[in-house]
Design a protein around this motif. Structure first.
Motif, PDB file in Angstrom:
ATOM      1  N   GLU A 148      24.762  11.962   8.540  1.00 54.83           N
ATOM      2  CA  GLU A 148      24.183  10.954   9.421  1.00 54.83           C
ATOM      3  C   GLU A 148      23.365  11.639  10.510  1.00 54.83           C
ATOM      4  N   GLN A 149      22.122  11.206  10.640  1.00 55.91           N
ATOM      5  CA  GLN A 149      21.205  11.830  11.582  1.00 55.91           C
ATOM      6  C   GLN A 149      20.725  10.810  12.607  1.00 55.91           C
ATOM      7  N   LEU A 150      20.610  11.266  13.833  1.00 53.87           N
ATOM      8  CA  LEU A 150      19.913  10.490  14.858  1.00 53.87           C
ATOM      9  C   LEU A 150      18.441  10.851  14.738  1.00 53.87           C
ATOM     10  N   ALA A 151      17.555   9.860  14.809  1.00 57.28           N
ATOM     11  CA  ALA A 151      16.148  10.134  14.560  1.00 57.28           C
ATOM     12  C   ALA A 151      15.264   9.233  15.414  1.00 57.28           C
ATOM     13  N   ILE A 152      14.015   9.645  15.558  1.00 59.96           N
ATOM     14  CA  ILE A 152      13.009   8.801  16.179  1.00 59.96           C
ATOM     15  C   ILE A 152      11.897   8.563  15.162  1.00 59.96           C
TER      16      ILE A 152
END
Length: 282
Positions: A147-151
């Motif tokens: 799971e990645q936090l992304a913009i």
């Protein structure tokens, strides 16, 4: 361009089927390690230090080390269940923020987004909305089971995903040693430094920056190839049946010699002369 991931980006009631493509690539020159004596590539093996033998792939399990030499073993079923649970979620944009509010220290890796079948109009809608508002989207997504936090932002008319670190992954800057507090700087020194910065200030043109070391290394490799300064790894000698047969025969012969009982020593015969001497002595 290779598609590495397919999914859906959603914000509000808008769903955008998209494809993910790596935006960058590592161009480091990879060097192999050879055995100096025979110029053969070094082989790295997975060896158990306790069993003192090479371990096969199916003998390896994954585990988390929660203390020194103490582990929690996680089998494939445990990890697969988590993976499937996460895969069912769509990529949802949670918030919209300004790009300048995010420090570059959080940035990790860049990916291009392209619309999947039937997603062109929704793709264009999100791109136009981001462009007009000057905002970027903050989302969560699954890439390679993580799971990645992304913009999500715009780069040259293309939507780009930038994976970013979670706050607890960025180390505390207060732990950096020997950082000086505010120091007194003479105005003359400061003015000179600012003047130098002004003289070197220009527009950012990424094309003018080159990896000079990589270029020099590739030139050196080509030069050595042209001069025939190359080497060929020796192949591992294959066992010869004749050699094996002779070895087996020799080993059998050595073992037979070792196992063969030693001949008993014959008893010494008493000569007549000796017998006469014993009789005369009596």
């Amino acid at each position: 361009m290779h598609t590495m991931w397919k999914g859906t980006i959603s914000f509000g009631l808008v769903n955008i089927p998209v494809k993910l493509h790596a935006a960058t690539e590592n161009k480091d020159v990879s060097l192999r390690q050879l055995h100096k004596e025979c110029q053969s590539p070094i082989k790295y093996e997975k060896v158990c230090p306790v069993c003192d033998r090479e371990i096969e792939k199916d003998e390896i399990v994954k585990a988390y080390e929660y203390a020194k030499n103490k582990f929690v073993v996680l089998d494939d079923e445990d990890l697969e269940a988590l993976k499937k649970e996460q895969e069912d979620r769509s990529v949802e944009i949670m918030d919209f923020v300004k790009l300048e509010e995010i420090d570059p220290i959080y940035f990790e890796k860049s990916y291009y987004l392209s619309p999947n079948e039937g997603g062109g109009k929704a793709y264009g809608l999100l791109r136009a909305a981001l462009k007009d508002t000057g905002k970027i989207g903050v989302a969560k997504m699954i890439i390679r089971s993580k799971e990645q936090l992304a913009i999500i932002r715009i780069y040259n008319n293309t939507l780009v995903v930038e994976t970013i670190h979670y706050p607890d992954e960025v180390r505390n800057v207060q732990d950096v040693p020997n950082v000086p507090e505010e120091t007194e700087i003479a105005n003359k020194e400061l003015d000179t430094a600012k003047m130098l910065i002004e003289q070197l200030t220009t527009e950012f043109e990424p094309e003018k920056y080159k990896d000079e070391y990589r270029t020099a290394l590739l030139d050196l490799i080509e030069e050595k190839k042209e001069k025939d300064q190359t080497t060929t790894a020796k192949e591992k000698p294959k066992p010869d049946n004749v050699t094996d047969l002779m070895g087996a025969l020799q080993a059998s012969l050595d073992r037979a010699k070792k196992d063969k009982p030693k001949p008993s020593q014959p008893k010494k015969k008493t000569t007549k002369t000796t017998a006469k001497k014993k009789k005369a002595a009596q």
